[in-house]
Write an enzyme that holds these catalytic residues in place. Structure first.
Site, mmCIF file in Angstrom:
data_model
loop_
_atom_site.group_PDB
_atom_site.id
_atom_site.type_symbol
_atom_site.label_atom_id
_atom_site.label_comp_id
_atom_site.label_asym_id
_atom_site.label_seq_id
_atom_site.Cartn_x
_atom_site.Cartn_y
_atom_site.Cartn_z
ATOM 1 N N LEU A 1 -3.257 0.008 1.546
ATOM 2 C CA LEU A 1 -2.669 -1.024 0.695
ATOM 3 C C LEU A 1 -1.155 -0.893 0.786
ATOM 4 O O LEU A 1 -0.615 0.219 0.834
ATOM 5 C CB LEU A 1 -3.105 -0.845 -0.761
ATOM 6 N N ASP A 2 -0.447 -2.024 0.795
ATOM 7 C CA ASP A 2 1.009 -1.995 0.788
ATOM 8 C C ASP A 2 1.506 -1.319 -0.479
ATOM 9 O O ASP A 2 0.818 -1.327 -1.519
ATOM 10 C CB ASP A 2 1.567 -3.418 0.856
ATOM 11 N N PRO A 3 2.717 -0.739 -0.458
ATOM 12 C CA PRO A 3 3.247 -0.090 -1.668
ATOM 13 C C PRO A 3 3.267 -0.998 -2.899
ATOM 14 O O PRO A 3 3.004 -0.530 -4.012
ATOM 15 C CB PRO A 3 4.668 0.304 -1.245
ATOM 16 N N LEU A 4 3.556 -2.298 -2.725
ATOM 17 C CA LEU A 4 3.599 -3.203 -3.870
ATOM 18 C C LEU A 4 2.215 -3.592 -4.375
ATOM 19 O O LEU A 4 2.081 -4.126 -5.468
ATOM 20 C CB LEU A 4 4.381 -4.467 -3.521
ATOM 21 N N ALA A 5 1.183 -3.336 -3.582
ATOM 22 C CA ALA A 5 -0.183 -3.692 -3.970
ATOM 23 C C ALA A 5 -0.806 -2.607 -4.833
ATOM 24 O O ALA A 5 -0.431 -1.435 -4.766
ATOM 25 C CB ALA A 5 -1.039 -3.929 -2.731
#
Length: 307
Positions: A48-52
């Site tokens: 998962l992306d850091p912002l997710a």
């Protein structure tokens, strides 16, 4: 040279459904959880992306052998869509690269959703982990570069608008592996004559796991203060990852032969396909398949000896 096992490490076996917090990369989240568990071996399935935020299955010990199969699983997301701006990364982290004053009505957006159900072609974004000539695309993008990318086929199983305003709406997406939700949002916006990006992203579920089994980092940290028993109580058994696989139960004699790599005949086994193989006590022995002779053949052992 193999890594030397550190004194603080212990053997852990099972799957933790981590509710990854915003701001952490998947690898940083994994390493934090691994330290809390003092686990000798751990891995996550599907970054998962850091912002997710949301479901990041973390596999410990022998359960890491299941990672490949979980990478192939369907996913479900809740997506916050910001209308009117496209960004360099497709999400809120990137700089704005395109504007649009168009604000299509909800009815038009909902009509457009139907065109994205089923197999669709996607071009991977530059800010992705896809390899190009030995480098990740995001590495090239961070240097200001861009390369041609081939389209890939993914499958969107379901799309639904959960709430709506002209400037921002929430979308539920159920999709196959390899789907870039950022690309889906951009393509959906383009189909109705506007621009958009992902403002927030939460992964609700990874098949076949239930969405209500998520564990927050705070829960895990609290369990760590109580000790290993409390931590291990948060884990799902390896068999939970195989809930949609046909199962074959072996008696002790057949389990013994199978543990030596031999195929065994089981009257109640399916006629073909892959199977999860269990021994006495419902212990997951192996991942296997029905061979050409109709016998249950091991393909990946989950433990080295029959119970």
């Amino acid at each position: 040279m193999s890594r030397r096992r550190k004194a603080w490490m212990r053997d852990v076996n099972g799957i933790l459904l981590l509710d990854k917090p915003e701001g952490l990369s998947s690898n940083h989240a994994l390493q934090r959880v691994r330290r809390l568990y003092s686990a000798a071996k751990a891995g996550h399935t599907g970054s998962l992306d850091p912002l997710a935020t949301g479901m990041l299955p973390v596999c410990f010990g022998p359960s890491t052998k299941l990672s490949h199969y979980l990478l192939d699983a369907d996913k479900q997301y809740t997506v916050g869509v910001a209308v009117g701006q496209r960004t360099s990364t497709g999400d809120a982290e990137g700089g704005v690269v395109a504007h649009s004053d168009a604000r299509p009505p909800r009815e038009r957006m909902e009509s457009a959703l139907a065109g994205f159900i089923g197999p669709v072609q996607q071009i991977p974004p530059m800010h992705s982990a896809v390899h190009h000539q030995g480098r990740r695309l995001y590495e090239i993008a961070r240097e200001g570069g861009e390369v041609e990318r081939a389209a890939r086929t993914v499958t969107i199983h379901a799309l639904e608008i959960l709430d709506w305003s002209p400037e921002r709406f929430t979308l539920r997406v159920r999709c196959s592996k390899g789907t870039y939700v950022r690309t889906l949002v951009e393509d959906l916006a383009a189909s109705v004559g506007t621009e958009a990006h992902v403002a927030r992203l939460h992964r609700d579920a990874v098949s076949p796991f239930p969405g209500d089994a998520l564990r927050t980092m705070a829960e895990i940290e609290a369990a760590a203060e109580q000790g290993a028993e409390a931590l291990d109580a948060l884990l799902l058994p390896p068999s939970a990852a195989l809930a949609d696989w046909p199962g074959v139960a072996l008696d002790a004699a057949r389990a013994f032969y199978l543990s030596r790599g031999e195929a065994v005949r089981v009257a109640s086994a399916p006629s073909a396909g892959r199977v999860a193989i269990y021994g006495p006590g419902d212990v997951l022995l192996a991942l296997g398949e029905i061979n050409a002779d109709g016998m249950v053949a091991p393909r990946r052992m989950m433990q080295t000896a029959a119970p």
